[in-house]
Design a protein around this motif. Structure first.
Motif, PDB file in Angstrom:
ATOM      1  N   TYR A  38     -12.719 -15.158 -12.849  1.00  0.00           N
ATOM      2  CA  TYR A  38     -12.584 -14.387 -11.615  1.00  0.00           C
ATOM      3  C   TYR A  38     -13.438 -14.963 -10.496  1.00  0.00           C
ATOM      4  CZ  TYR A  38     -10.431 -11.011 -14.737  1.00  0.00           C
ATOM      5  OH  TYR A  38      -9.604 -10.410 -15.653  1.00  0.00           O
ATOM      6  N   ASN A  88      -9.354 -12.454  -7.748  1.00  0.00           N
ATOM      7  CA  ASN A  88      -9.679 -11.039  -8.019  1.00  0.00           C
ATOM      8  C   ASN A  88      -8.760 -10.477  -9.113  1.00  0.00           C
ATOM      9  OD1 ASN A  88     -10.114 -10.020  -4.493  1.00  0.00           O
ATOM     10  ND2 ASN A  88     -11.408 -11.264  -5.776  1.00  0.00           N
ATOM     11  N   GLY A 137     -15.572 -13.455  -7.329  1.00  0.00           N
ATOM     12  CA  GLY A 137     -16.095 -12.189  -6.814  1.00  0.00           C
ATOM     13  C   GLY A 137     -16.686 -12.335  -5.429  1.00  0.00           C
ATOM     14  N   TYR A 189     -14.333  -6.004 -15.150  1.00  0.00           N
ATOM     15  CA  TYR A 189     -12.905  -6.044 -14.802  1.00  0.00           C
ATOM     16  C   TYR A 189     -12.012  -5.695 -16.000  1.00  0.00           C
ATOM     17  CZ  TYR A 189     -13.033  -7.954 -10.013  1.00  0.00           C
ATOM     18  OH  TYR A 189     -13.178  -8.130  -8.646  1.00  0.00           O
ATOM     19  N   THR A 227     -19.217 -15.538  -8.497  1.00  0.00           N
ATOM     20  CA  THR A 227     -19.297 -14.721  -7.287  1.00  0.00           C
ATOM     21  C   THR A 227     -19.965 -15.469  -6.132  1.00  0.00           C
ATOM     22  OG1 THR A 227     -21.351 -13.694  -7.985  1.00  0.00           O
ATOM     23  CG2 THR A 227     -19.353 -12.560  -8.578  1.00  0.00           C
ATOM     24  N   HIS A 239     -17.049 -14.203 -14.188  1.00  0.00           N
ATOM     25  CA  HIS A 239     -16.885 -13.947 -12.750  1.00  0.00           C
ATOM     26  C   HIS A 239     -17.776 -14.928 -11.984  1.00  0.00           C
ATOM     27  CE1 HIS A 239     -15.460  -9.635 -13.568  1.00  0.00           C
ATOM     28  NE2 HIS A 239     -16.007  -9.993 -14.714  1.00  0.00           N
ATOM     29  N   ASP A 282     -10.545  -6.953  -4.159  1.00  0.00           N
ATOM     30  CA  ASP A 282     -11.975  -6.764  -4.411  1.00  0.00           C
ATOM     31  C   ASP A 282     -12.165  -5.776  -5.552  1.00  0.00           C
ATOM     32  OD1 ASP A 282     -14.619  -7.346  -4.041  1.00  0.00           O
ATOM     33  OD2 ASP A 282     -14.911  -5.949  -2.384  1.00  0.00           O
ATOM     34  N   ARG A 294      -5.899  -6.849  -7.888  1.00  0.00           N
ATOM     35  CA  ARG A 294      -7.013  -6.151  -7.233  1.00  0.00           C
ATOM     36  C   ARG A 294      -7.205  -6.694  -5.828  1.00  0.00           C
ATOM     37  NH1 ARG A 294      -8.842  -7.846 -12.125  1.00  0.00           N
ATOM     38  NH2 ARG A 294      -9.356  -6.279 -13.683  1.00  0.00           N
TER      39      ARG A 294
END
Ligand code: SF4
Length: 300
Positions: free
Chosen positions: A249, A259, A251, A31, A214, A212, A275, A273
């Protein structure tokens, strides 16, 4: 992926990718690297871990002769990246550590051609080859599977400590690094573990290393575990930010506020963002357009 041929250690997969694709750089995910650009991404068979949640198990958990591969020199991959307009070549999909010699040659060829090589790795690598790779790579993403030796042993058949050493080495050598943690319900999402992970990043690496978190979806041998609830990811992001990390973040949840890149100086969104797509940019010459604070990363 290797065999002993007459006393010489021989790679069975060198320069034989099985997957090549042009991906958004945000998909790796990076990112803070060349926003909105692409990465000519390639993978070879093999891995040095056996994660029960592997999404690419068809290529990571097989022998080389079980996968269809094709010959591609480092120079031909770099030429393909240029032809496709990708400023980066990403070693990804499986584990580049098991084809480190090819990663080195790819990265060196990319550098010579004015491109950057990216390594998407589990970080389970000895310091000597990692140091060699740092000399030619452009940025590294490390999957930190959990912050527990038990998880690494039982779920990945690996060890946590060498991965933490890799992260420290990357930071010490000023290699741009982003961390991804796949959050699996009940296995690595406990508050104490997340706090310990965030404190490690802050104290040993620095608060400006992007992390991140996720979303997990059932895969491979973890079909019985449900997808990560979004509220769990939101809670974990709040914990990590509360521990002092600047860039945290979320994800695999398109449209989540996690995001976005938020300026640690003024709290405003500098990169919005959805995604993997950048939809609004308030970043000027690597700094927040609102307050002027520098946002670390490779922006050009
Ligand atoms: S390290 Fe990555 S490629 Fe290897 S088994 Fe784990 S998830 Fe799969």
């Amino acid at each position: 992926m290797r065999e002993n041929r007459g006393g010489k250690y021989h790679s069975l997969v060198y320069a034989r990718p099985c997957s090549v694709h042009v991906d958004p750089i945000e998909k790796k995910p990076f990112y803070h690297v060349l926003l909105g650009k692409t990465a000519l991404s390639l993978g070879l068979p093999g891995c040095n871990l056996q994660c029960k949640f592997c999404q690419n198990w068809e290529i990571s958990q097989v022998r080389p002769e079980q996968v269809r591969t094709f010959a591609a020199t480092a120079e031909s991959i770099v030429a393909l990246a240029k032809e496709q307009g990708s400023p980066t070549v990403a070693c990804t999909y499986s584990e580049p550590t098991v084809w480190a010699e090819y990663v080195f040659d790819l990265a060196a060829a990319a550098r010579k051609a004015g491109l950057r090589a990216l390594m998407v790795s589990n970080g389970f690598i000895q310091p000597e080859p990692m140091a060699d790779l740092i000399g030619v790579l452009g940025a590294v993403k490390v999957d930190l599977k959990a912050f527990s030796e038990t998880f690494y042993r039982d779920t990945c058949r690996g060890k946590l400590a060498p991965v933490l050493d890799t992260l420290r080495l990357l930071r010490k050598k000023n290699m741009w690094t982003e961390i991804v943690v796949l959050v699996i319900p009940g296995l690595n999402d406990h508050e104490a573990e997340i706090r310990a992970l965030a404190r490690f990043v802050k104290t040993d690496l620095g608060p400006d290393v992007p992390v991140h978190f996720t979303r997990f979806y059932p895969s491979y041998r973890l079909q019985n575990v449900p997808a990560t609830p979004v509220k769990t990811l939101t809670r974990i992001r709040d914990i990590a930010r509360g521990e002092g990390l600047d860039f945290v973040y979320v994800g695999n949840v398109p449209g989540h506020p996690g995001n976005n890149t938020v300026c640690p100086g003024c709290g405003k969104v500098v990169i919005r963002r959805v995604d993997m797509a950048v939809v609004k940019l308030d970043l000027k010459a690597g700094a927040c357009a609102h307050c002027g604070r520098a946002i670390p990363g490779i922006w050009s």
